[in-house]
Design a protein around this motif. Structure first.
Motif, PDB file in Angstrom:
ATOM      1  N   ARG A  40       0.839  -1.205   0.000  1.00  0.00           N
ATOM      2  CA  ARG A  40       0.000   0.000   0.000  1.00  0.00           C
ATOM      3  C   ARG A  40       0.871   1.250   0.000  1.00  0.00           C
ATOM      4  NH1 ARG A  40      -5.361   1.060   2.370  1.00  0.00           N
ATOM      5  NH2 ARG A  40      -5.569   3.311   2.446  1.00  0.00           N
ATOM      6  N   PHE A  41       1.916   1.250   0.845  1.00  0.00           N
ATOM      7  CA  PHE A  41       2.821   2.390   0.905  1.00  0.00           C
ATOM      8  C   PHE A  41       3.509   2.601  -0.443  1.00  0.00           C
ATOM      9  CE2 PHE A  41       3.782   2.195   5.776  1.00  0.00           C
ATOM     10  CZ  PHE A  41       2.515   2.667   6.044  1.00  0.00           C
ATOM     11  N   ALA A  42       4.008   1.526  -1.036  1.00  0.00           N
ATOM     12  CA  ALA A  42       4.700   1.637  -2.324  1.00  0.00           C
ATOM     13  C   ALA A  42       3.755   2.172  -3.401  1.00  0.00           C
ATOM     14  CB  ALA A  42       5.281   0.286  -2.730  1.00  0.00           C
ATOM     15  N   GLU A  43       2.525   1.678  -3.410  1.00  0.00           N
ATOM     16  CA  GLU A  43       1.547   2.114  -4.412  1.00  0.00           C
ATOM     17  C   GLU A  43       1.163   3.574  -4.216  1.00  0.00           C
ATOM     18  OE1 GLU A  43      -1.019   2.547  -7.492  1.00  0.00           O
ATOM     19  OE2 GLU A  43       0.472   0.973  -7.182  1.00  0.00           O
ATOM     20  N   ARG A  44       0.943   3.984  -2.976  1.00  0.00           N
ATOM     21  CA  ARG A  44       0.585   5.391  -2.735  1.00  0.00           C
ATOM     22  C   ARG A  44       1.748   6.301  -3.111  1.00  0.00           C
ATOM     23  NH1 ARG A  44      -2.462   9.560  -3.409  1.00  0.00           N
ATOM     24  NH2 ARG A  44      -2.318  11.102  -1.751  1.00  0.00           N
ATOM     25  N   GLY A  45       2.959   5.863  -2.861  1.00  0.00           N
ATOM     26  CA  GLY A  45       4.126   6.643  -3.279  1.00  0.00           C
ATOM     27  C   GLY A  45       4.147   6.841  -4.790  1.00  0.00           C
ATOM     28  N   ARG A  46       3.833   5.786  -5.521  1.00  0.00           N
ATOM     29  CA  ARG A  46       3.774   5.898  -6.991  1.00  0.00           C
ATOM     30  C   ARG A  46       2.674   6.863  -7.419  1.00  0.00           C
ATOM     31  NH1 ARG A  46       5.186   0.396  -6.485  1.00  0.00           N
ATOM     32  NH2 ARG A  46       3.031  -0.290  -6.436  1.00  0.00           N
ATOM     33  N   ARG A  47       1.530   6.791  -6.758  1.00  0.00           N
ATOM     34  CA  ARG A  47       0.418   7.679  -7.117  1.00  0.00           C
ATOM     35  C   ARG A  47       0.737   9.140  -6.794  1.00  0.00           C
ATOM     36  NH1 ARG A  47      -4.377   6.348  -4.309  1.00  0.00           N
ATOM     37  NH2 ARG A  47      -3.233   4.922  -2.999  1.00  0.00           N
ATOM     38  N   CYS A  48       1.461   9.373  -5.718  1.00  0.00           N
ATOM     39  CA  CYS A  48       1.870  10.752  -5.390  1.00  0.00           C
ATOM     40  C   CYS A  48       2.814  11.283  -6.467  1.00  0.00           C
ATOM     41  CB  CYS A  48       2.546  10.806  -4.023  1.00  0.00           C
ATOM     42  SG  CYS A  48       1.409  10.681  -2.630  1.00  0.00           S
ATOM     43  N   ASN A  49       3.753  10.458  -6.904  1.00  0.00           N
ATOM     44  CA  ASN A  49       4.663  10.872  -7.982  1.00  0.00           C
ATOM     45  C   ASN A  49       3.887  11.157  -9.263  1.00  0.00           C
ATOM     46  OD1 ASN A  49       7.398  11.260  -7.376  1.00  0.00           O
ATOM     47  ND2 ASN A  49       7.700   9.067  -7.119  1.00  0.00           N
ATOM     48  N   GLU A  50       2.924  10.305  -9.580  1.00  0.00           N
ATOM     49  CA  GLU A  50       2.121  10.506 -10.787  1.00  0.00           C
ATOM     50  C   GLU A  50       1.324  11.810 -10.711  1.00  0.00           C
ATOM     51  OE1 GLU A  50      -0.210   6.928 -10.982  1.00  0.00           O
ATOM     52  OE2 GLU A  50       1.508   5.731 -11.655  1.00  0.00           O
ATOM     53  N   ALA A  51       0.770  12.103  -9.537  1.00  0.00           N
ATOM     54  CA  ALA A  51       0.002  13.344  -9.368  1.00  0.00           C
ATOM     55  C   ALA A  51       0.911  14.561  -9.526  1.00  0.00           C
ATOM     56  CB  ALA A  51      -0.689  13.361  -8.005  1.00  0.00           C
ATOM     57  N   ALA A  52       2.116  14.490  -8.973  1.00  0.00           N
ATOM     58  CA  ALA A  52       3.070  15.601  -9.125  1.00  0.00           C
ATOM     59  C   ALA A  52       3.438  15.779 -10.595  1.00  0.00           C
ATOM     60  CB  ALA A  52       4.318  15.340  -8.289  1.00  0.00           C
ATOM     61  N   THR A  53       3.675  14.690 -11.278  1.00  0.00           N
ATOM     62  CA  THR A  53       4.021  14.744 -12.703  1.00  0.00           C
ATOM     63  C   THR A  53       2.867  15.329 -13.513  1.00  0.00           C
ATOM     64  OG1 THR A  53       5.547  12.880 -12.478  1.00  0.00           O
ATOM     65  CG2 THR A  53       4.714  13.353 -14.700  1.00  0.00           C
ATOM     66  N   ALA A  54       1.639  14.989 -13.139  1.00  0.00           N
ATOM     67  CA  ALA A  54       0.466  15.516 -13.854  1.00  0.00           C
ATOM     68  C   ALA A  54       0.319  17.027 -13.655  1.00  0.00           C
ATOM     69  CB  ALA A  54      -0.804  14.801 -13.384  1.00  0.00           C
ATOM     70  N   LEU A  55       0.803  17.554 -12.534  1.00  0.00           N
ATOM     71  CA  LEU A  55       0.702  18.995 -12.278  1.00  0.00           C
ATOM     72  C   LEU A  55       1.832  19.798 -12.914  1.00  0.00           C
ATOM     73  CD1 LEU A  55      -0.473  19.045  -8.562  1.00  0.00           C
ATOM     74  CD2 LEU A  55      -1.758  19.849 -10.561  1.00  0.00           C
ATOM     75  N   GLU A  56       2.915  19.149 -13.259  1.00  0.00           N
ATOM     76  CA  GLU A  56       4.063  19.877 -13.812  1.00  0.00           C
ATOM     77  C   GLU A  56       3.735  20.683 -15.065  1.00  0.00           C
ATOM     78  OE1 GLU A  56       7.290  17.083 -14.013  1.00  0.00           O
ATOM     79  OE2 GLU A  56       7.664  17.263 -11.853  1.00  0.00           O
ATOM     80  N   PRO A  57       2.982  20.152 -16.018  1.00  0.00           N
ATOM     81  CA  PRO A  57       2.647  20.976 -17.192  1.00  0.00           C
ATOM     82  C   PRO A  57       1.834  22.222 -16.826  1.00  0.00           C
ATOM     83  CG  PRO A  57       2.108  18.671 -17.619  1.00  0.00           C
ATOM     84  CD  PRO A  57       2.484  18.784 -16.178  1.00  0.00           C
ATOM     85  N   HIS A  58       1.066  22.135 -15.769  1.00  0.00           N
ATOM     86  CA  HIS A  58       0.247  23.267 -15.344  1.00  0.00           C
ATOM     87  C   HIS A  58       1.131  24.409 -14.834  1.00  0.00           C
ATOM     88  CE1 HIS A  58      -3.615  21.048 -15.589  1.00  0.00           C
ATOM     89  NE2 HIS A  58      -2.818  20.006 -15.367  1.00  0.00           N
TER      90      HIS A  58
END
Length: 146
Positions: A40-58
């Motif tokens: 669960r921790f590993a997966e949430r860490g991946r999702r946090c990275n994905e969310a940060a990456t999704a905000l970078e273009p903004h």
């Protein structure tokens, strides 16, 4: 050149997500017991990275590059978390630290949502805020907190 309030707000969310991703990865590595919590921790860490990456273009659209977390500060935080865990239940310690991290993400995203962003940016920020709130509640439940 100074950043605008919108740039600062969005950058703060990205940094909070990256820091959380690193802390989740650290927790998963430290526990490394093959449990569902570790995954669960590993997966949430991946999702946090994905969310940060999704905000970078903004933030790039606003004319700014995304800031990155301070690796030395993160290493110190991870070290202090591990030291605090000596002689205690490390699982509970990580659950509480990560619940606090999620609450910080939720607050940072809520603060950013007060800025006049484009609709797609507001949608991403709302998604981040909701996921952080939900994850904080789940972590509190796993840790036995109310």
């Amino acid at each position: 050149m100074l950043m605008t309030d919108k740039q600062v707000a969005l950058s703060d969310v990205i940094v909070a997500l990256r820091e959380a991703a690193d802390q989740y990865a650290h927790a998963a590595e430290a526990l490394d017991d093959g449990s569902s919590l570790t995954e669960r921790f590993a997966e949430r860490g991946r999702r946090c990275n994905e969310a940060a990456t999704a905000l970078e273009p903004h933030i790039r659209r606003l004319g700014e590059l995304p800031r990155q977390p301070d690796p030395e500060r993160e290493a110190l935080q991870n070290f202090l978390t591990r030291i605090a865990g000596i002689g205690t239940d490390e699982r509970s310690l990580f659950l509480e630290a990560l619940r606090e991290r999620e609450a910080a993400i939720e607050q940072t995203a809520a603060d950013a949502l007060r800025q006049p962003f484009a609709e797609d940016t507001l949608g991403e920020l709302e998604r981040v805020r909701t996921q952080a709130r939900d994850e904080a509640a789940a972590l509190a439940q796993l840790g036995g907190a109310q």
